[in-house]
Write an enzyme that holds these catalytic residues in place. Structure first.
Site: not given
Ligand code: PXP
Length: 242
Positions: A9, A12, A45, A47, A51, A72, A103, A153, A192
């Site tokens: 993922n 970031h 993801h 969002r 962000r 996601e 999340t 998941e 996660h």
């Protein structure tokens, strides 16, 4: 040998880029390194508040990534239309709360079937595999099967955050949930909060086919480099899943 997959993922990378509003570091460059390091997929993801990952990132990554893309997103008309337009390989539907840092919990499917089923159907009609991010609870696994999910998941945050005393119980919840999903013909992924220290017992769950890991990999890459961190993570998960 079970060939467990690693999805990285890269949200970031975008968080860091957005901190200065420019183009560096470029998430697409991360995608190339992820592939060269031997990982199996890239996860992003989008969002609602944008962000980190932006619409343009989703467009670029779905068009140019040679690795499968797992998008996601929250379950709403806007996101489903974006996915159907850009066609990632898979969509993972997550709960989204604007105020949360990440999340926080799994999707509550039980009781929301009528809302989720049409979105899932639309995605599947567009040849997108649909995953639902849920807590490892039998009620949610059964509900995921009822709404036609291809994949669940399992949220590993509870296991990762558990005290030592509670960790075995949380791991057992993941094992029981994975078995039930597999029995119902639903593919099992997990993710996660996973790190070098916490990933092996999850990778060792026989039914888990894919792990999605973000924050730890990107954070650790600051010290060791993205390629090295991914190779180390792959080594740990493949050893644990033999
Ligand atoms: N899987 C899902 C569904 C997520 O929402 C996240 C966080 O974006 C992850 C995996 C990765 O979690 P982490 O960044 O803690 O590794």
């Amino acid at each position: 040998m079970r060939n467990i997959r690693l999805g990285v993922n890269i949200d970031h990378v975008a968080t860091l880029r957005n901190a200065r509003g420019g183009t560096h570091p470029d998430p697409m460059r991360a995608v190339k390194i992820i592939q060269e390091a031997g990982a199996d997929g890239v996860t992003i993801h989008l969002r609602e508040d944008r962000r980190h990952i932006q619409d343009q990132d989703v467009k670029q990554i779905t068009q140019h990534s040679t690795l499968p893309v797992n998008l996601e997103m929250a379950a709403n008309g806007e996101m489903v239309n974006i996915a159907c337009d850009l066609k990632p390989n898979a969509v993972c539907i997550v709960p989204e709360n604007r105020a949360e840092v990440t999340t926080e919990g799994g999707l509550l499917i039980a009781g929301q079937e009528k809302k989720l089923a049409p979105f899932i159907q639309q995605l599947k009609e567009n040849n997108i595999r649909v995953s639902l991010f849920i807590d490892p609870h039998p009620r949610e696994i059964e509900a995921a099967g009822n709404v036609g999910a291809d994949i669940v998941e399992l949220h590993t945050g509870g296991y990762c955050d558990a005290t030592l005393l509670n960790r075995d119980k949380k791991l057992n919840d993941l094992m029981v949930a994975a078995k039930l999903a597999d029995k119902l013909g639903i593919e099992v992924h997990a993710g996660h909060g996973l790190s070098f220290d916490k990933v092996a017992p999850v990778a060792a769950i026989a039914e888990v086919k894919e792990l999605n890991i973000g924050h730890f990999i990107i954070g650790e890459a600051i010290f060791s480099g993205l390629e090295n961190v991914i190779k180390e993570m792959l080594y740990i998960i493949r050893k644990a899943s033999k």
